[in-house]
Scaffold this motif. Structure first.
Motif, short mmCIF file in Angstrom:
data_model
loop_
_atom_site.label_atom_id
_atom_site.label_comp_id
_atom_site.label_asym_id
_atom_site.label_seq_id
_atom_site.Cartn_x
_atom_site.Cartn_y
_atom_site.Cartn_z
N CYS A 69 -4.10 10.38 21.56
CA CYS A 69 -4.71 9.90 20.21
C CYS A 69 -4.35 8.61 19.41
N LEU B 14 -3.89 7.89 16.41
CA LEU B 14 -3.46 7.89 15.02
C LEU B 14 -1.87 8.11 14.66
N ASP B 15 -1.17 8.21 15.70
CA ASP B 15 0.28 8.18 15.56
C ASP B 15 1.08 8.98 14.52
N CYS B 16 0.50 10.11 14.17
CA CYS B 16 1.25 11.04 13.24
C CYS B 16 2.68 11.31 13.80
N CYS C 118 3.94 14.60 15.89
CA CYS C 118 3.04 15.11 16.81
C CYS C 118 3.15 14.74 18.24
N GLY D 77 0.53 12.37 19.28
CA GLY D 77 0.24 11.17 18.84
C GLY D 77 1.52 10.02 19.61
N GLY E 221 -6.22 14.44 20.33
CA GLY E 221 -7.20 13.54 19.52
C GLY E 221 -7.55 13.89 18.50
N SER F 107 -7.87 14.83 10.40
CA SER F 107 -6.58 14.46 9.52
C SER F 107 -7.24 13.56 8.45
S1 SF4 Z 1 -1.82 15.23 14.51
FE1 SF4 Z 1 -3.94 15.02 15.22
S2 SF4 Z 1 -4.68 12.92 14.32
FE2 SF4 Z 1 -2.20 13.11 14.11
S3 SF4 Z 1 -1.55 12.12 16.04
FE3 SF4 Z 1 -1.65 14.26 16.38
S4 SF4 Z 1 -3.65 14.74 17.44
FE4 SF4 Z 1 -3.72 12.65 16.44
#
Ligand code: SF4
Length: 351
Positions: A114, A116-118, A121, A124, A170, A202
């Motif tokens: 993914c 987006l690097d939360c 997660c 991420g 993702g 997100s």
């Molecule tokens: S929580 Fe969702 S959007 Fe954020 S890094 Fe994980 S998979 Fe990606």
């Protein structure tokens, strides 16, 4: 070869067969197998051997090889699938089947890793490695259906896939092309009701608006914080699309009667489970259109977060309910097989 068996509509398959000198009525036989989850022509017993052998040359059949499958004591199954052709050949994704007594939910991935690097997660924390095509997204569901048909659960839980959630690896809305192609096939080619499909994001607000116009399925938002400073940290896309913009896009999203948008909120000890977080959440939620789903955190080695205790989650839920907010606590499933997205892949890769 661009067409894929997982998503091809009947008319397109009939045309393809005609072009190759085959009777068009064979298309119905092939799609009857596909709709049961069978993507390997060799297993389509009512087709002539020559057609079974030729099909993989004419369209992409099964895009995956299953490299690992784990089953939890609660029946949750997790699949590590490796793409065997196309632009993503050799890459791996995860798919999860979550059975209950009366329903079975497949959690599918939309991307490899993914972007987006939360920070909490597991997915991420892994490098982003590309988008899945619509065909590769839908084939995950078919793969699970086929596996359940051949190896049914024997614990009394459902072996029938009834619901599909885009909550695997993702951010679906950063792969809109794949997402929309998959939704079109799920709704039209496979005939799954839009009430049984949920897309989780997100908070990419333009994608939410386009989803509402094109495919108004169920919507879930990975909210996790209801103040901008905290959400900027936990869900970095908030720095681009802050809570004011998210609020507006949720208010505009079309909702059929009796349906709600789900706000997902993973409970992180000392981070977003404090009294001020309850107040921020209570101020954000549109009680008429939204409900909150509290999620126990599934820790993983790359994370420095810990999950809130059960007592803290219950107290948080109680406080929200007391403020008139529909609140549920998601039961933890598949803990013993690392069923949070991204975990199986990272464990196998670290071996
Ligand atoms: S929580 Fe969702 S959007 Fe954020 S890094 Fe994980 S998979 Fe990606």
């Amino acid at each position: 070869m661009t067409a894929g068996l997982a998503t091809i509509p009947l008319a397109a398959l009939q045309a393809l067969l005609r072009q190759r000198g085959q009777p068009a009525w064979r298309a119905k036989q092939i799609l009857d197998w596909r709709n049961k989850g069978v993507l390997d022509p060799a297993a389509m017993r009512n087709l002539p051997a020559a057609l079974r052998a030729a099909l993989p040359e004419w369209l992409r059949c099964d895009p995956f090889t299953c490299v690992a499958r784990q089953q939890s004591v609660d029946g949750t199954r997790k699949y590590l699938l490796q793409l065997n052709s196309g632009n993503n050949a050799g890459k791996r994704i995860e798919t999860v089947y979550i059975p209950e007594r009366e329903r079975g939910t497949v959690c599918i991935s939309s991307q490899i890793g993914c972007p987006l690097d939360c920070p909490f997660c597991c997915t991420g924390s892994q490098p982003f490695d590309g988008n899945l095509t619509g065909d590769e997204i839908v084939a995950q569901l078919l793969h699970v259906m086929d596996d359940l048909r051949r190896h049914p659960l024997d614990n009394g839980a459902s072996n029938r896939v009834t619901h599909v959630v885009f909550m695997g690896m993702g951010e679906p809305m950063s792969n809109e092309r794949g997402l929309h192609a998959a939704l079109k096939a799920l709704l039209e080619a496979l005939g799954i009701s839009r009430r049984r499909i949920t897309v989780s994001t997100s908070g990419l607000v333009h994608g939410i608006a386009r989803l509402g116009k094109s495919y108004p399925v169920n919507l879930a938002i990975s909210l996790h914080a209801a103040s901008n400073p905290l959400r900027d940290r936990l869900v970095p896309i908030n720095r681009t699309f802050d809570l004011t913009r998210l609020r507006a896009s949720l208010d505009d999203f079309p909702l059929p009667a009796q349906r709600h948008i789900t706000l997902e909120y993973v409970m992180l000890a000392g981070v977003n489970d404090r009294p001020e977080d309850i107040e921020a959440l209570a101020a954000f939620v549109n009680r008429r259109r939204e409900r909150v789903n509290l999620i126990r955190y599934n820790p993983h080695p790359a994370s420095h977060f810990t999950g809130s205790s059960s007592a803290q989650i219950d107290a948080f839920a109680h406080q929200l309910t007391a403020r008139g907010i529909r609140t549920t606590v998601r039961r933890s499933r598949g803990d013993d097989i690392m069923a949070a997205c991204g975990q199986l892949n990272s464990v196998l890769e670290s071996r």
